[in-house]
Design an enzyme around this catalytic site. Structure first.
Site, PDB file in Angstrom:
ATOM      1  CB  SER A  47      -2.516   9.545  -3.253  1.00  0.00           C
ATOM      2  OG  SER A  47      -3.905   9.332  -3.284  1.00  0.00           O
ATOM      3  N   GLY A  87      -5.452   5.647  -0.150  1.00  0.00           N
ATOM      4  CA  GLY A  87      -6.879   5.475   0.085  1.00  0.00           C
ATOM      5  C   GLY A  87      -7.211   4.107   0.636  1.00  0.00           C
ATOM      6  CB  SER A  88      -6.647   0.735  -0.698  1.00  0.00           C
ATOM      7  OG  SER A  88      -5.254   0.669  -0.978  1.00  0.00           O
ATOM      8  CD  GLU A  90      -4.659  -3.728   2.642  1.00  0.00           C
ATOM      9  OE1 GLU A  90      -3.654  -4.437   2.423  1.00  0.00           O
ATOM     10  OE2 GLU A  90      -5.291  -3.759   3.717  1.00  0.00           O
ATOM     11  CB  THR A  91      -0.438   1.171  -2.284  1.00  0.00           C
ATOM     12  OG1 THR A  91      -1.703   1.831  -2.421  1.00  0.00           O
ATOM     13  CG2 THR A  91       0.369   1.309  -3.563  1.00  0.00           C
ATOM     14  CD  GLU A 154      -7.070  10.666  -6.467  1.00  0.00           C
ATOM     15  OE1 GLU A 154      -6.875   9.452  -6.659  1.00  0.00           O
ATOM     16  OE2 GLU A 154      -7.726  11.382  -7.256  1.00  0.00           O
TER      17      GLU A 154
END
Length: 187
Positions: A47, A87-88, A90-91, A154
């Protein structure tokens, strides 16, 4: 499956992932970009590679666009825009970057599969793709993919940004030739 069957399935997955995003939301993001002093395009892994490509296209249109990890990247400030692809949602370091942007009064846009994530709850605007993030098990509420991990997210991100580039080119009345004039000539 044959090559053609994989191709058809992958193309259908990408279409299904981003088809719910309205013209109004795309127009709104384009206006946020046009109004921003600086645009920071942030992501990690694949990403992150896609967001770097988007920052490059923005720079080729004359915007002040940056990868937050670049050594010549300025400080983010009020009036700036942080675009985060996760995507999450939460990175960890993307969460920290989003918090910092909010702290200084910059706007944050999240592109994700999880709008209720740590970044999702602090961002100014959220774009949700119907895809699974890399570690997530598919559910009936998510677009199922035959592709591994976060590949669909992605791919959808790349197409989303390319469509946004076309919208911005039209809004700025900028041609391909004008963009090419700003392309890196030290490659």
């Amino acid at each position: 499956m044959s090559y053609q069957e994989y191709r058809d399935r992958v193309l259908e997955e990408i279409r299904s992932s981003i088809w719910r995003i309205s013209d109004e939301k795309i127009e709104g993001l384009a206006e946020m970009i046009l109004a921003a002093e600086h645009i920071f395009c942030d992501g990690k892994g694949r990403s992150g590679l896609v967001t770097k490509g988007f920052a490059m296209r923005l720079a080729q249109m004359g915007f002040s666009a940056y990868d937050p990890q670049g050594v010549t990247t300025p400080a983010i400030q009020k009036g700036d825009l942080l675009i985060v692809a996760s995507g999450s949602g939460e990175t960890p370091n993307l969460v920290e970057h989003s918090k910092k942007a909010a702290e200084v009064g910059a706007k944050t846009v999240l592109i994700t599969t999880e709008p209720d994530s740590a970044i999702g709850v602090i961002c100014s605007e959220c774009f949700v793709f119907q895809a699974q993030s890399k570690g997530e098990k598919p559910t009936s509420s998510k677009q199922l993919s035959i592709q591994p991990m976060g590949t669909l997210f992605e791919q959808s991100l790349e197409i989303f940004f390319d469509i946004l580039v076309l919208v911005l080119m039209k809004k700025k009345s900028i041609s391909n030739e004008e963009m090419y004039a700003l392309h890196n000539n030290l490659e």
